[in-house]
Design an enzyme around this catalytic site. Sequence first.
Site, mmCIF file in Angstrom:
data_model
loop_
_atom_site.group_PDB
_atom_site.id
_atom_site.type_symbol
_atom_site.label_atom_id
_atom_site.label_comp_id
_atom_site.label_asym_id
_atom_site.label_seq_id
_atom_site.Cartn_x
_atom_site.Cartn_y
_atom_site.Cartn_z
ATOM 1 N N GLY A 230 -29.402 -83.994 -33.126
ATOM 2 C CA GLY A 230 -30.457 -83.105 -33.430
ATOM 3 C C GLY A 230 -28.819 -81.778 -34.979
ATOM 4 N N GLU B 39 -26.359 -89.149 -31.716
ATOM 5 C CA GLU B 39 -26.868 -89.685 -31.734
ATOM 6 C C GLU B 39 -27.344 -89.164 -32.900
ATOM 7 O OE1 GLU B 39 -30.653 -90.035 -29.432
ATOM 8 O OE2 GLU B 39 -29.052 -91.507 -27.755
ATOM 9 N N PRO B 40 -26.180 -88.453 -33.568
ATOM 10 C CA PRO B 40 -26.708 -87.410 -34.900
ATOM 11 C C PRO B 40 -27.428 -88.497 -35.924
ATOM 12 C CG PRO B 40 -23.900 -88.324 -35.015
ATOM 13 C CD PRO B 40 -24.750 -88.444 -33.989
ATOM 14 N N GLY B 41 -28.143 -88.317 -36.976
ATOM 15 C CA GLY B 41 -28.776 -88.626 -38.116
ATOM 16 C C GLY B 41 -28.303 -87.895 -39.058
ATOM 17 N N ARG C 298 -40.264 -85.179 -47.782
ATOM 18 C CA ARG C 298 -40.165 -84.318 -46.259
ATOM 19 C C ARG C 298 -40.468 -83.518 -46.951
ATOM 20 N NH1 ARG C 298 -35.443 -82.638 -45.849
ATOM 21 N NH2 ARG C 298 -35.829 -81.480 -43.608
ATOM 22 N N TYR D 268 -42.996 -82.516 -43.749
ATOM 23 C CA TYR D 268 -42.429 -81.110 -43.012
ATOM 24 C C TYR D 268 -42.194 -79.893 -44.007
ATOM 25 C CZ TYR D 268 -40.435 -85.007 -40.929
ATOM 26 O OH TYR D 268 -40.522 -86.215 -40.016
ATOM 27 N N CYS E 212 -51.135 -88.297 -57.461
ATOM 28 C CA CYS E 212 -52.134 -87.963 -57.349
ATOM 29 C C CYS E 212 -53.209 -87.439 -55.662
ATOM 30 C CB CYS E 212 -53.693 -89.071 -57.832
ATOM 31 S SG CYS E 212 -53.586 -89.754 -59.633
ATOM 32 N N GLU E 213 -52.124 -86.405 -55.561
ATOM 33 C CA GLU E 213 -52.167 -85.437 -54.528
ATOM 34 C C GLU E 213 -51.809 -84.523 -54.708
ATOM 35 O OE1 GLU E 213 -52.918 -86.464 -50.945
ATOM 36 O OE2 GLU E 213 -52.964 -88.879 -51.260
ATOM 37 N N TYR F 121 -33.390 -88.874 -44.219
ATOM 38 C CA TYR F 121 -35.288 -88.842 -44.495
ATOM 39 C C TYR F 121 -35.982 -88.854 -45.770
ATOM 40 C CZ TYR F 121 -33.543 -88.431 -38.897
ATOM 41 O OH TYR F 121 -33.070 -88.274 -38.159
HETATM 42 C C1 LIG Z 1 -34.201 -90.044 -30.335
HETATM 43 C C2 LIG Z 1 -33.741 -89.715 -30.975
HETATM 44 N N1 LIG Z 1 -31.777 -89.962 -31.351
HETATM 45 C C3 LIG Z 1 -31.604 -89.361 -32.345
HETATM 46 C C4 LIG Z 1 -32.637 -88.620 -33.663
HETATM 47 C C5 LIG Z 1 -31.758 -87.978 -35.068
HETATM 48 O O1 LIG Z 1 -31.899 -86.801 -34.629
HETATM 49 P P1 LIG Z 1 -31.347 -85.839 -36.212
HETATM 50 O O2 LIG Z 1 -31.686 -87.124 -37.446
HETATM 51 O O3 LIG Z 1 -31.507 -84.429 -35.991
HETATM 52 O O4 LIG Z 1 -29.789 -85.994 -35.722
HETATM 53 C C6 LIG Z 1 -34.141 -88.687 -33.523
HETATM 54 C C7 LIG Z 1 -34.438 -88.255 -34.667
HETATM 55 O O5 LIG Z 1 -35.648 -88.422 -34.215
HETATM 56 C C8 LIG Z 1 -34.110 -89.206 -32.403
HETATM 57 O O6 LIG Z 1 -35.715 -89.183 -32.603
#
Ligand SMILES: Cc1ncc(COP(=O)(O)O)c(C=O)c1O
Length: 431
Positions: free
Chosen positions: A238, A287-289, A326, A330, A356-357, A385
């Site tokens: 997050g 769990e950073p993405g 995105r 969003y 075409c949107e 994403y």
């Molecule tokens: C369970 C869980 N962990 C980690 C993430 C990664 O989130 P972020 O990319 O914001 O760090 C997500 C994103 O949807 C998630 O659902």
Amino acid sequence: MHSFRYVQNQLQCESVPLTSLVKKYGTPLYVYSQETLTDHFTKLDQALSPLEHLICFAMKSNSNLAVINTLANLGSGFDTVSAGEIQRVIAAGGDPRKCVFAGVGKTEEEIAYALSQDIYCFNVESEAELKRISKVALKHKKIAPVAVRVNPNVDAGTHAKITTGTYANKFGIAFEQIEAVYARAARLPNLRLRGLQMHIGSQLTDVKPFRLAVEKVAPLVARLNAKHGFDFFSIGGGLGIVYNPALESGDPQWWKTAPARKILTPETYAKTLVPLLQPLGLKILLEPGRFLTGNAGALLTRVEYIKRTGKKNFVIVDAAMNDLIRPAFYDSYHQIVPLKRSKGAPISSDVVGPICESGDYFAKDRPLPKVGEGDYLALLSAGAYGSVMGSNYNSRSLAAEVLVKGKKSALVRKRQTTADIWANESVANWK
Ligand SMILES: Cc1ncc(COP(=O)(O)O)c(C=O)c1O
């Protein structure tokens, strides 16, 4: 940090001029910086060094094998949400024993596959899933490591489509029910209750919701740990990134300047959370993405047409919502800059794709330097994403992807051919 910067008015990724990449590989083209991936991983890893911890990269944000491989080489684990993602980790040289497996809809086949790969843990989203994992583990004579996802009911204060920690969404089990769920889970065969997990939402730019969630959940973790003997507590992902340096810097001339640095830093994040987590004496999983991949990527696109109507200046580009959804999905902001910087007053422009949107746009009423047909633009901070959410809508091929390291660049995903798009389709054999 950001590895996309101008050198003599030419936008570079690290030491590679991006015009050389669009000439070689065409557009739309995703470009990733290994330097940024490494820098962001290392900064987070170091900030958390007072804790025993494991960063599990949320590969849903970017699952290119080269990106996974880069992070695996830095010691990363992976937050996966399908058997396909676990297979990708293995294909990229990552370790399935460092994978957590999340998601509300795991099938029996996926559970069996994850067990066969000895993953680190299942992040469980419901009691029905606990029962299913127990049943599959029993059948395969395995002990399944599980952590239940607690829904702490903390509002992350982010976009509704990326808020996950309140009772209004489908994720996790309510805070008040968790202890009873663990008590029942302890009676199910072939489960090992290994920890607790939470994730409150994405693109958080303020540390407060993280602090509130950890303050609320840490005492629960301590109680459950005393009963069940945990190994870890996962605080999810997050961490937000800077998408709009103008908003961050308040500089109306932002398009002339280097991106601002003001953001929720790993240092602030760690300084706030480490003292709350340390007393638990558990391994902490993250769990950073987006934080790892977002600023590491850009989407390069060619200007096809300029269309002026009475009201608007439309810059029509060859990338579209199928390449980067995105903004449409969003209402997200991506900084848009030309590959060749020129002087002159900015023009208020709508940057749109060919689909075409009406939702197929990247920017509306945005002050952009004057560009013309054949010029190239970069949509910055598109590494998370972005390409992973790509589709073949309008029979458009998936974009190519390139990884840069210093002066080197490598094609890490070929552009999909048009024939590939319908390769699995056929015409019914009746008349
Ligand atoms: C369970 C869980 N962990 C980690 C993430 C990664 O989130 P972020 O990319 O914001 O760090 C997500 C994103 O949807 C998630 O659902």
